[in-house]
Write a protein that holds these residues in place. Structure first.
Motif, PDB file in Angstrom:
ATOM      1  N   SER A  34     -15.206  27.444 -33.736  1.00  0.00           N
ATOM      2  CA  SER A  34     -15.900  28.198 -32.695  1.00  0.00           C
ATOM      3  C   SER A  34     -15.846  27.466 -31.353  1.00  0.00           C
ATOM      4  O   SER A  34     -15.468  28.051 -30.323  1.00  0.00           O
ATOM      5  N   LEU A  35     -16.210  26.168 -31.357  1.00  0.00           N
ATOM      6  CA  LEU A  35     -16.220  25.424 -30.105  1.00  0.00           C
ATOM      7  C   LEU A  35     -14.806  25.166 -29.590  1.00  0.00           C
ATOM      8  O   LEU A  35     -14.574  25.160 -28.375  1.00  0.00           O
ATOM      9  N   GLY A  36     -13.851  24.950 -30.478  1.00  0.00           N
ATOM     10  CA  GLY A  36     -12.477  24.702 -30.052  1.00  0.00           C
ATOM     11  C   GLY A  36     -11.835  25.888 -29.364  1.00  0.00           C
ATOM     12  O   GLY A  36     -10.927  25.727 -28.533  1.00  0.00           O
ATOM     13  N   THR A  37     -12.322  27.093 -29.691  1.00  0.00           N
ATOM     14  CA  THR A  37     -11.754  28.303 -29.091  1.00  0.00           C
ATOM     15  C   THR A  37     -11.864  28.296 -27.577  1.00  0.00           C
ATOM     16  O   THR A  37     -11.015  28.855 -26.865  1.00  0.00           O
ATOM     17  N   TRP A  38     -12.883  27.637 -27.034  1.00  0.00           N
ATOM     18  CA  TRP A  38     -13.099  27.666 -25.589  1.00  0.00           C
ATOM     19  C   TRP A  38     -12.054  26.873 -24.811  1.00  0.00           C
ATOM     20  O   TRP A  38     -11.968  26.995 -23.587  1.00  0.00           O
ATOM     21  N   SER A  39     -11.238  26.094 -25.511  1.00  0.00           N
ATOM     22  CA  SER A  39     -10.120  25.433 -24.831  1.00  0.00           C
ATOM     23  C   SER A  39      -9.082  26.454 -24.372  1.00  0.00           C
ATOM     24  O   SER A  39      -8.352  26.219 -23.397  1.00  0.00           O
ATOM     25  N   LEU A  40      -9.006  27.603 -25.071  1.00  0.00           N
ATOM     26  CA  LEU A  40      -8.064  28.660 -24.663  1.00  0.00           C
ATOM     27  C   LEU A  40      -8.449  29.240 -23.307  1.00  0.00           C
ATOM     28  O   LEU A  40      -7.581  29.592 -22.508  1.00  0.00           O
ATOM     29  N   LEU A  41      -9.757  29.357 -23.059  1.00  0.00           N
ATOM     30  CA  LEU A  41     -10.198  29.868 -21.762  1.00  0.00           C
ATOM     31  C   LEU A  41      -9.777  28.917 -20.647  1.00  0.00           C
ATOM     32  O   LEU A  41      -9.372  29.353 -19.557  1.00  0.00           O
ATOM     33  N   ALA A  42      -9.833  27.613 -20.914  1.00  0.00           N
ATOM     34  CA  ALA A  42      -9.387  26.631 -19.918  1.00  0.00           C
ATOM     35  C   ALA A  42      -7.881  26.757 -19.675  1.00  0.00           C
ATOM     36  O   ALA A  42      -7.424  26.651 -18.529  1.00  0.00           O
ATOM     37  N   LEU A  43      -7.120  26.982 -20.729  1.00  0.00           N
ATOM     38  CA  LEU A  43      -5.672  27.137 -20.576  1.00  0.00           C
ATOM     39  C   LEU A  43      -5.337  28.379 -19.751  1.00  0.00           C
ATOM     40  O   LEU A  43      -4.461  28.347 -18.873  1.00  0.00           O
ATOM     41  N   ILE A  44      -6.036  29.467 -20.005  1.00  0.00           N
ATOM     42  CA  ILE A  44      -5.819  30.700 -19.232  1.00  0.00           C
ATOM     43  C   ILE A  44      -6.139  30.460 -17.753  1.00  0.00           C
ATOM     44  O   ILE A  44      -5.404  30.897 -16.856  1.00  0.00           O
ATOM     45  N   ALA A  45      -7.233  29.755 -17.483  1.00  0.00           N
ATOM     46  CA  ALA A  45      -7.604  29.457 -16.095  1.00  0.00           C
ATOM     47  C   ALA A  45      -6.551  28.583 -15.430  1.00  0.00           C
ATOM     48  O   ALA A  45      -6.224  28.777 -14.248  1.00  0.00           O
ATOM     49  N   ALA A  46      -6.000  27.616 -16.162  1.00  0.00           N
ATOM     50  CA  ALA A  46      -4.972  26.739 -15.596  1.00  0.00           C
ATOM     51  C   ALA A  46      -3.729  27.530 -15.218  1.00  0.00           C
ATOM     52  O   ALA A  46      -3.144  27.319 -14.143  1.00  0.00           O
ATOM     53  N   VAL A  47      -3.312  28.444 -16.076  1.00  0.00           N
ATOM     54  CA  VAL A  47      -2.142  29.276 -15.776  1.00  0.00           C
ATOM     55  C   VAL A  47      -2.414  30.146 -14.546  1.00  0.00           C
ATOM     56  O   VAL A  47      -1.557  30.292 -13.660  1.00  0.00           O
ATOM     57  N   ALA A  48      -3.618  30.719 -14.473  1.00  0.00           N
ATOM     58  CA  ALA A  48      -3.966  31.569 -13.331  1.00  0.00           C
ATOM     59  C   ALA A  48      -4.062  30.767 -12.035  1.00  0.00           C
ATOM     60  O   ALA A  48      -3.885  31.328 -10.947  1.00  0.00           O
ATOM     61  N   TRP A  49      -4.322  29.466 -12.137  1.00  0.00           N
ATOM     62  CA  TRP A  49      -4.462  28.629 -10.949  1.00  0.00           C
ATOM     63  C   TRP A  49      -3.130  28.088 -10.441  1.00  0.00           C
ATOM     64  O   TRP A  49      -3.033  27.642  -9.286  1.00  0.00           O
ATOM     65  N   LEU A  50      -2.091  28.138 -11.244  1.00  0.00           N
ATOM     66  CA  LEU A  50      -0.789  27.588 -10.849  1.00  0.00           C
ATOM     67  C   LEU A  50      -0.266  28.135  -9.525  1.00  0.00           C
ATOM     68  O   LEU A  50       0.303  27.374  -8.726  1.00  0.00           O
ATOM     69  N   PRO A  51      -0.382  29.439  -9.242  1.00  0.00           N
ATOM     70  CA  PRO A  51       0.112  29.937  -7.942  1.00  0.00           C
ATOM     71  C   PRO A  51      -0.511  29.220  -6.745  1.00  0.00           C
ATOM     72  O   PRO A  51       0.154  29.028  -5.720  1.00  0.00           O
ATOM     73  N   GLN A  52      -1.782  28.786  -6.865  1.00  0.00           N
ATOM     74  CA  GLN A  52      -2.415  28.086  -5.748  1.00  0.00           C
ATOM     75  C   GLN A  52      -1.822  26.696  -5.560  1.00  0.00           C
ATOM     76  O   GLN A  52      -1.679  26.211  -4.430  1.00  0.00           O
ATOM     77  N   VAL A  53      -1.444  26.051  -6.660  1.00  0.00           N
ATOM     78  CA  VAL A  53      -0.793  24.739  -6.569  1.00  0.00           C
ATOM     79  C   VAL A  53       0.579  24.888  -5.913  1.00  0.00           C
ATOM     80  O   VAL A  53       0.965  24.090  -5.048  1.00  0.00           O
ATOM     81  N   LEU A  54       1.330  25.918  -6.310  1.00  0.00           N
ATOM     82  CA  LEU A  54       2.653  26.153  -5.714  1.00  0.00           C
ATOM     83  C   LEU A  54       2.530  26.502  -4.235  1.00  0.00           C
ATOM     84  O   LEU A  54       3.319  26.037  -3.408  1.00  0.00           O
ATOM     85  N   ARG A  55       1.544  27.307  -3.906  1.00  0.00           N
ATOM     86  CA  ARG A  55       1.335  27.675  -2.499  1.00  0.00           C
ATOM     87  C   ARG A  55       1.028  26.434  -1.664  1.00  0.00           C
ATOM     88  O   ARG A  55       1.582  26.241  -0.578  1.00  0.00           O
ATOM     89  N   SER A  56       0.142  25.580  -2.180  1.00  0.00           N
ATOM     90  CA  SER A  56      -0.220  24.365  -1.462  1.00  0.00           C
ATOM     91  C   SER A  56       0.996  23.470  -1.259  1.00  0.00           C
ATOM     92  O   SER A  56       1.183  22.886  -0.192  1.00  0.00           O
ATOM     93  N   ARG A  57       1.843  23.366  -2.291  1.00  0.00           N
ATOM     94  CA  ARG A  57       3.042  22.525  -2.177  1.00  0.00           C
ATOM     95  C   ARG A  57       3.975  23.059  -1.100  1.00  0.00           C
ATOM     96  O   ARG A  57       4.547  22.306  -0.308  1.00  0.00           O
ATOM     97  N   GLN A  58       4.154  24.385  -1.040  1.00  0.00           N
ATOM     98  CA  GLN A  58       5.018  24.988  -0.017  1.00  0.00           C
ATOM     99  C   GLN A  58       4.467  24.728   1.385  1.00  0.00           C
ATOM    100  O   GLN A  58       5.218  24.407   2.311  1.00  0.00           O
ATOM    101  N   GLU A  59       3.155  24.855   1.539  1.00  0.00           N
ATOM    102  CA  GLU A  59       2.566  24.671   2.862  1.00  0.00           C
ATOM    103  C   GLU A  59       2.679  23.215   3.321  1.00  0.00           C
ATOM    104  O   GLU A  59       2.929  22.940   4.496  1.00  0.00           O
TER     105      GLU A  59
END
Length: 427
Positions: free
Chosen positions: A184-209
């Motif tokens: 049950s508690l380990g399942t919440w690591s998946l939510l962190a992984l989803i958030a990390a994937v969704a945040w990647l565009p901001q890292v790429l944008r920052s690198r370009q700028e």
């Protein structure tokens, strides 16, 4: 004087505009912020219904079991002062991505079959959340300078929604997955992984700028206007630890959080000890958490429309005091009313404390710095609440002394909020 796009057409058109525009889309940024915010309380709230099972699995004492929830709060205070340095060195986007990934790793570490891993995971989770707690106000200040308070309300509400969902789903997930509390508690690591994937565009944008700004500097051209332009020259606030207002904001957040975490730890027990059925006591507590969502959303919106927030801070402190007083004089008959009042006060105080960080600073760097100080002080103070309340209860044999002390602290919150609500900017 700022350089406009019309004055520097060469520097502007040298950017990879189609890619940059897609990565900078507001929907991508908002999605990333909301998914990160969902993680910032979920893994803490998810463990509360499982503490009894964890205690039986490892044969822990009551004190050792209490540390499962106290250690992450304590290390949120320890990790907070380090974050402004990390964001200045690596950039906010990369720091947020790293913190979300570390958070997911901490969630997995916490469920390994070892007491050492259990507490090590709690430490890792606390530090990761500390980094996110401090990074997000600065990021909101930078990306939404004209709507910072409103966006603070949105992401603080999302934090509480994540906590409410996690607390409610932990036991059903345990039954559905059939793997005990670990699954049950380990399942919440998946939510962190989803958030990390969704945040990647901001890292790429920052690198370009950053690449565009470096290219412009190397060629002697002016740096391109836009989001990257305001990220380079920001300076930290001088002497922030000597600022009375910074301390007032820190005390407002710290003592408000202490009241929250004390009631998180003991409210159902207080009600049950006064004769309420334990099942109903749990429902009262869950309802109070649900009402916090409304307070966390509405109060920052109101704060953003005011030049001074003194009255709003005093109202939040007053509602905290009223809810605690009802627990003191009518713990059973007034439980649902008390839960409603405390829900508004606790959610509203969280949202207002975060709004103070963006309203009392003039830059993203300043917001990160004030966030680091206020949350370092705040969570170190808050960590003492559950332990201190339990010790006072054990010493006196009842809850009266604890609740009276909480009433006194609510008064201190009001005084700190009166100072924090002045129309003044630090730095």
């Amino acid at each position: 004087m700022a350089v406009t796009r019309a004055q520097q057409p060469v520097a502007t058109t040298s950017l990879p505009l189609p890619v940059r525009t897609r990565l900078a889309h507001p929907a991508l940024l908002l999605t990333g912020i909301l998914l990160v915010a969902l993680n910032m309380r979920a893994c803490l709230a998810a463990v509360s219904p499982m503490v009894g099972e964890i205690q039986r699995t490892f044969g822990l004492s009551a004190t050792a079991s209490g540390l499962i929830t106290t250690v992450p709060v304590l290390f949120q205070g320890v990790g907070a002062p380090l974050t402004p340095r990390l964001t200045r060195r690596f950039g906010t986007e990369r720091v947020v991505l790293g913190a979300v990934l570390v958070l997911g790793a901490g969630v997995l570490l916490r469920v390994l079959p070892s007491v050492a891993a259990l507490y090590a995971g709690c430490v890792v989770i606390g530090v990761a959340i500390a980094v996110l707690n401090v990074s997000m106000p600065g990021l909101v200040k930078r990306e939404f300078p004209d709507r910072a308070a409103a966006m603070t309300g949105v992401y603080s509400t999302t934090m509480l929604v994540g906590a409410t969902l996690a607390a409610g789903l932990s036991v059903p997930l345990e039954h559905a997955l059939g793997g005990g509390w670990q699954a049950s508690l380990g399942t919440w690591s998946l939510l962190a992984l989803i958030a990390a994937v969704a945040w990647l565009p901001q890292v790429l944008r920052s690198r370009q700028e950053r690449a565009a700004a470096s290219g412009a500097a190397a060629s002697g051209a002016a740096a391109p206007a836009g989001p990257a332009a305001g990220r380079v020259a920001e300076k930290p606030i001088e002497g922030i630890w000597r600022s009375p207002m910074a301390w007032q904001i820190s005390l407002f957040m710290g003592i408000s959080s202490l009241l929250v975490y004390t009631l998180v730890a003991w409210m159902p027990t207080i009600l049950a000890d006064h004769g309420m059925d334990r099942g109903e006591a749990g429902l009262v507590f869950a309802f109070s958490n649900l009402v916090q969502v409304a307070g966390a959303f509405l109060v920052p919106l109101l704060a953003g429309r005011m030049t001074r927030q003194r009255g709003l801070a005093v109202v939040m402190a007053g509602l905290n005091g009223l809810g605690i007083a009802l627990l003191l004089i009518a713990p059973v008959s007034g439980a649902w009313v008390s839960a409603t009042i405390l829900g508004v006060a606790q959610g509203g105080s969280l949202g207002l404390g975060l709004a103070f960080i963006v309203l009392r600073t003039g830059s993203a760097a300043g917001a990160a710095q004030l966030g680091g100080m206020s949350q370092a002080v705040g969570y170190l103070v808050a960590a003492a609440g559950p332990v201190g309340a339990g010790a006072l209860h054990q010493l006196t044999g009842g809850w009266t002394a604890t609740l009276v002390l909480m009433l006194v602290l609510a008064t201190v919150v009001g005084a700190a909020g009166w100072g924090a609500g002045r129309n003044r900017t630090l730095g």
